[in-house]
Design a protein around this motif. Structure first.
Motif, PDB file in Angstrom:
ATOM      1  N   PHE A  47      -2.999  -2.139  -7.872  1.00 15.12           N
ATOM      2  CA  PHE A  47      -2.885  -0.938  -8.703  1.00 15.12           C
ATOM      3  C   PHE A  47      -1.419  -0.691  -9.082  1.00 15.12           C
ATOM      4  N   GLU A  48      -0.525  -0.855  -8.098  1.00  9.94           N
ATOM      5  CA  GLU A  48       0.904  -0.645  -8.365  1.00  9.94           C
ATOM      6  C   GLU A  48       1.393  -1.588  -9.465  1.00  9.94           C
ATOM      7  N   SER A  49       0.883  -2.826  -9.449  1.00  9.53           N
ATOM      8  CA  SER A  49       1.398  -3.824 -10.397  1.00  9.53           C
ATOM      9  C   SER A  49       1.039  -3.492 -11.842  1.00  9.53           C
ATOM     10  N   GLY A  71      11.641   5.638   4.197  1.00  8.10           N
ATOM     11  CA  GLY A  71      10.275   5.355   3.798  1.00  8.10           C
ATOM     12  C   GLY A  71      10.248   4.469   2.578  1.00  8.10           C
ATOM     13  N   GLU A  72       9.158   3.736   2.463  1.00 10.05           N
ATOM     14  CA  GLU A  72       8.969   2.868   1.311  1.00 10.05           C
ATOM     15  C   GLU A  72       8.628   3.747   0.107  1.00 10.05           C
ATOM     16  N   VAL A  73       9.246   3.441  -1.024  1.00 16.32           N
ATOM     17  CA  VAL A  73       9.007   4.220  -2.246  1.00 16.32           C
ATOM     18  C   VAL A  73       8.407   3.291  -3.295  1.00 16.32           C
ATOM     19  N   ASP A  74       7.303   3.717  -3.913  1.00 15.47           N
ATOM     20  CA  ASP A  74       6.610   2.825  -4.853  1.00 15.47           C
ATOM     21  C   ASP A  74       7.395   2.615  -6.138  1.00 15.47           C
ATOM     22  N   CYS A  75       7.895   3.701  -6.731  1.00 15.46           N
ATOM     23  CA  CYS A  75       8.630   3.530  -7.984  1.00 15.46           C
ATOM     24  C   CYS A  75       9.390   4.799  -8.353  1.00 15.46           C
ATOM     25  N   VAL A 100       7.988   8.333  -7.497  1.00 16.68           N
ATOM     26  CA  VAL A 100       6.552   8.525  -7.719  1.00 16.68           C
ATOM     27  C   VAL A 100       5.794   7.711  -6.676  1.00 16.68           C
ATOM     28  N   GLU A 101       4.811   8.326  -6.059  1.00 18.28           N
ATOM     29  CA  GLU A 101       3.931   7.633  -5.112  1.00 18.28           C
ATOM     30  C   GLU A 101       2.648   7.248  -5.851  1.00 18.28           C
ATOM     31  N   LEU A 102       2.234   5.992  -5.708  1.00 17.17           N
ATOM     32  CA  LEU A 102       1.009   5.522  -6.359  1.00 17.17           C
ATOM     33  C   LEU A 102      -0.083   5.365  -5.314  1.00 17.17           C
TER      34      LEU A 102
HETATM   35 MG    MG Z   1       3.994   2.261  -1.088  1.00 13.57          MG
END
Ligand code: MG
Ligand code: A3P
Ligand code: MG
Length: 381
Positions: free
Chosen positions: A188-190, A230-234, A249-251
């Protein structure tokens, strides 16, 4: 800069006297006003590459670039199972990294951390956001317990999760359906992320879950200061506030909601976790993709993190963000009271199972250690 997502409810605190032997986790005990929480401020960043190697930069930060052809509410139709068989490189989950990458960042950025005298790092706690998310959710969790190992070293408490036996078994016995669901979250992230602020997503590229971009932030909850990563999506290049973490933004992907029962369950379980995860880093926006049973995305929906407490408030048997934060406050106070020996060779293992209190045991065996020798040495200079 105080952040208060719910109106203060004037209720007497029912919190029990803070014991040093165990901590009650019942939601009733933590009702009341929302505690002081300062919007986290970013102090650094790091990236993990396709081989899981650390880099003290933003090379793996991705940018939120939703295709202009997809309107919110319309069905994008993306197949989240595409590439599962042949374009998927999975991180080795048997490799337990603990606090490794955060400690690497701290070691390389000691000068930024304002320590003085015997306290090299002017923070009460150092931990991963994911660990605190579990703490926040505890009063409402009925399935999975946790183990959190804590060491006090030069005045700072380090919190590192240990996988429970139950979690390890569950992980080792994951079904193909569960594996595919995990993959679908990354897929989904991709579809929404590009490598540059003006680039385009490349949804047919290999999904490699070794890769990550992490933000390092200073935050405060009541009397507790922490360094949290923390890991950040984008990052949204068009965000009204371009300062991190406000541009992040969190996905999320989630099963399509088709009836009121599923809606209640979504509000009760998913929105709780989503809110806790994003609130802790000050991430203001969550973009959700709902997939149908065939794994195709049928709709996209924005959730403002600050709106979530309002969305769930009318539900019966709902959750209360103040309970999550008050419990976290109490847990951190409990840890401060219990963990008194300043020695990286002593590990206090806090353990919790649904339906029970939080308890702890003390260990000196090196298999329990959470601070590696290289870190202790670097911070002792
Ligand atoms: Mg993530
Ligand atoms: P979804 O969130 O879309 O389900 P995150 O959402 O935190 O950025 O994580 C990205 C993806 O990693 C998740 O996508 C999910 O597929 C997988 N993931 C994260 N935490 C997980 C967990 N505890 N168990 C299983 N999968 C997880
Ligand atoms: Mg995500």
């Amino acid at each position: 800069r105080e952040h208060c997502p719910t109106p203060l409810m004037a209720q007497p605190s029912k919190r029990p006297y803070l014991s040093t032997t165990s901590l009650n986790t019942h939601p009733m005990s933590y009702q009341g006003a929302f505690p002081f929480f300062r919007l986290p401020s970013e102090v650094g960043r790091f990236s993990l590459d396709s081989h899981r190697c650390y880099h003290g930069d933003s090379r793996k930060l991705r940018y939120y670039r939703p295709p202009s052809s997809v309107q919110k509410g319309a069905s994008p139709g993306w197949d989240l199972m595409d590439g599962y068989e042949n374009r998927y490189v999975r991180r080795d989950e048997n490799e337990k990294e603990g606090l490794l990458h955060i400690l690497t960042w701290v070691k390389e950025n000691k000068g930024l951390l304002g320590g003085s005298g015997s306290r090299q790092l002017d923070r009460d706690f150092v931990t991963w956001r994911g660990h605190l998310t579990k703490v926040l959710c505890t009063p409402y969790e009925s399935q999975e317990g946790w183990l959190l190992a804590v060491s006090l070293f030069k005045g700072t408490l380090y919190i590192s999760e240990r996988e429970t036996e139950v979690a390890r078994k569950k992980r080792e016995e994951r079904t193909t359906i569960q594996e595919k669901l995990m993959y679908s979250g990354y897929k989904f992230e991709s579809h929404l992320c590009a490598d540059s602020p003006d680039g385009q997503p490349s949804p047919s590229a290999v999904v490699n879950t070794n890769e990550a971009f992490c933000s390092v932030l200073f935050a405060r909850l009541s009397t507790h200061s922490f360094l949290i990563s923390g890991e950040v999506d984008c990052c949204d290049p068009l965000a009204t506030n371009s300062n991190p973490p406000s541009c992040y933004v969190e996905l999320k992907s989630s099963a399509q909601i088709r009836n009121p029962h599923q809606q209640r369950s979504f509000n009760r379980y998913k929105l709780l976790k989503w809110w806790c995860q994003s609130f802790l880093l000050g991430i203001p926006l969550i973009v959700a993709g709902f997939r149908n049973p065939e794994g195709k995305v049928v709709s996209l929906q924005d959730y403002r993190t600050s709106d979530i407490p309002h969305l769930i408030r009318t539900d019966q048997h709902s959750w209360d963000p103040a309970v999550c934060m008050n419990f976290c406050d109490a847990f951190l106070s409990f840890v401060k009271n219990v963990v008194t020996r300043d020695d990286p060779g002593v590990v206090y293992l806090f353990s919790w199972e649904p339906g029970s209190d939080v308890t702890f045991s003390v260990h000196t065996d090196p298999t329990y250690h959470i601070l590696p020798a290289w870190y202790v040495e670097a911070m002792s200079l």
